[in-house]
Each structure stands twice: as C-alpha cells, then as structure tokens.
Design a protein around this motif. Sequence first.
Motif, PDB file in Angstrom:
ATOM      1  N   ARG A   9       0.892  -1.043  -0.214  1.00 56.52           N
ATOM      2  CA  ARG A   9      -0.087  -0.056  -0.074  1.00 56.52           C
ATOM      3  C   ARG A   9       0.693   1.341   0.064  1.00 56.52           C
ATOM      4  O   ARG A   9       0.560   2.095  -0.707  1.00 56.52           O
ATOM      5  CB  ARG A   9      -0.872  -0.013   1.147  1.00 56.52           C
ATOM      6  N   ALA A  10       1.748   1.134   0.822  1.00 59.73           N
ATOM      7  CA  ALA A  10       2.658   2.249   0.691  1.00 59.73           C
ATOM      8  C   ALA A  10       3.936   2.585  -0.158  1.00 59.73           C
ATOM      9  O   ALA A  10       4.647   3.359  -0.414  1.00 59.73           O
ATOM     10  CB  ALA A  10       3.705   2.404   2.159  1.00 59.73           C
ATOM     11  N   SER A  11       3.925   1.459  -1.532  1.00 60.04           N
ATOM     12  CA  SER A  11       5.001   1.173  -2.255  1.00 60.04           C
ATOM     13  C   SER A  11       6.455   1.249  -1.959  1.00 60.04           C
ATOM     14  O   SER A  11       7.383   1.761  -2.377  1.00 60.04           O
ATOM     15  CB  SER A  11       4.873   2.435  -3.093  1.00 60.04           C
ATOM     16  N   LEU A  12       6.514   0.289  -0.640  1.00 58.85           N
ATOM     17  CA  LEU A  12       7.779   0.329  -0.454  1.00 58.85           C
ATOM     18  C   LEU A  12       8.460  -1.033  -0.400  1.00 58.85           C
ATOM     19  O   LEU A  12       9.041  -1.597   0.301  1.00 58.85           O
ATOM     20  CB  LEU A  12       7.791   0.474   1.327  1.00 58.85           C
ATOM     21  N   ILE A  13       7.793  -1.742  -1.444  1.00 59.51           N
ATOM     22  CA  ILE A  13       8.368  -3.214  -1.569  1.00 59.51           C
ATOM     23  C   ILE A  13       9.710  -3.230  -1.883  1.00 59.51           C
ATOM     24  O   ILE A  13      10.568  -4.050  -1.328  1.00 59.51           O
ATOM     25  CB  ILE A  13       7.580  -3.890  -2.850  1.00 59.51           C
ATOM     26  N   GLY A  14      10.333  -2.648  -2.791  1.00 60.80           N
ATOM     27  CA  GLY A  14      11.702  -2.638  -3.146  1.00 60.80           C
ATOM     28  C   GLY A  14      12.805  -1.583  -2.196  1.00 60.80           C
ATOM     29  O   GLY A  14      13.881  -1.400  -2.564  1.00 60.80           O
ATOM     30  N   SER A  15      12.073  -1.132  -1.232  1.00 62.42           N
ATOM     31  CA  SER A  15      12.874   0.095  -0.722  1.00 62.42           C
ATOM     32  C   SER A  15      13.947  -0.500   0.624  1.00 62.42           C
ATOM     33  O   SER A  15      13.936  -1.590   0.772  1.00 62.42           O
ATOM     34  CB  SER A  15      12.053   0.874   0.134  1.00 62.42           C
ATOM     35  N   LYS A  16      14.883   0.372   0.833  1.00 58.26           N
ATOM     36  CA  LYS A  16      15.778   0.018   1.796  1.00 58.26           C
ATOM     37  C   LYS A  16      15.075  -0.360   3.162  1.00 58.26           C
ATOM     38  O   LYS A  16      13.914   0.008   3.593  1.00 58.26           O
ATOM     39  CB  LYS A  16      16.847   1.249   2.060  1.00 58.26           C
ATOM     40  N   THR A  17      15.796  -0.819   4.261  1.00 56.84           N
ATOM     41  CA  THR A  17      15.186  -1.182   5.523  1.00 56.84           C
ATOM     42  C   THR A  17      16.024  -0.321   6.317  1.00 56.84           C
ATOM     43  O   THR A  17      17.086   0.482   6.123  1.00 56.84           O
ATOM     44  CB  THR A  17      15.572  -2.669   5.674  1.00 56.84           C
ATOM     45  N   SER A  18      15.530  -0.350   7.421  1.00 59.08           N
ATOM     46  CA  SER A  18      16.146   0.500   8.815  1.00 59.08           C
ATOM     47  C   SER A  18      16.358  -0.215   9.828  1.00 59.08           C
ATOM     48  O   SER A  18      15.414  -1.012  10.204  1.00 59.08           O
ATOM     49  CB  SER A  18      15.161   1.658   8.968  1.00 59.08           C
ATOM     50  N   THR A  19      17.154  -0.225  10.697  1.00 57.53           N
ATOM     51  CA  THR A  19      17.593  -0.629  12.092  1.00 57.53           C
ATOM     52  C   THR A  19      16.995  -0.166  13.244  1.00 57.53           C
ATOM     53  O   THR A  19      16.900  -0.725  14.291  1.00 57.53           O
ATOM     54  CB  THR A  19      19.077  -1.019  12.169  1.00 57.53           C
ATOM     55  N   SER A  20      16.138   0.979  13.037  1.00 59.37           N
ATOM     56  CA  SER A  20      15.681   1.621  14.125  1.00 59.37           C
ATOM     57  C   SER A  20      14.380   2.497  13.538  1.00 59.37           C
ATOM     58  O   SER A  20      14.243   2.988  12.480  1.00 59.37           O
ATOM     59  CB  SER A  20      16.459   2.754  14.771  1.00 59.37           C
TER      60      SER A  20
END
Length: 101
Positions: A9-20
Amino acid sequence: KYASDIFKRASLIGSKTSTSPLEQNVILRYDNGELLLNPILYRQLVGSLVYLTMTRLDIVYVVHLVIQFMDVPRSTHFVAVLCILRYVKETLFYGLFRVFS
C-alpha cells in the motif's frame, strides 16, 4: 502477511530497510513541513500501524508519536511513518506469535 500488505500500500516493496524506527531524539511538531495534499494515505498507514502494534510491541511508542498528527499531517510526519515502515520491514519476523496446541 499483514505487514507485507502495508508495504504494498505504501509502495515500499523494493525500498531500503532501517535498524531503528526513528532517529534518536527526533522531535515532531505541528508546524514543521508542508501540509499533505491528500492525507488519506497517511491516515491509512498509521491506522495499519496501530493494528500492527498488537503483535509488535517495539513500535508502540513511535506509532504513538505519529498518531498525534492524524488531524493535520505534514510531510515530516509522513517521512516518520515511512521510517517506521522501513524498520518493520527490517524486523519483519519479530513479534508475538500464537502457538497452537
């Protein structure tokens, strides 16, 4: 599965990840950033995160921070929601699981 649907829904399928979930000592205010032209996506994402807090206790505080701006969300608040979602993506398999016996 529910978290994966939020990413779609947010179009974050291929985005980076975050540790916090958010930067340390972040201050969200009502007057920072531009007003969102269409706040519906912001409200849907925050509502989904609220539902996700039932099994993801590590994001309760940061979701509480962004839920305060549901009435007049701004661009900085939306960026904070995206940061939380990137953290959830990084820690997708954390949480409470029900054990069937």
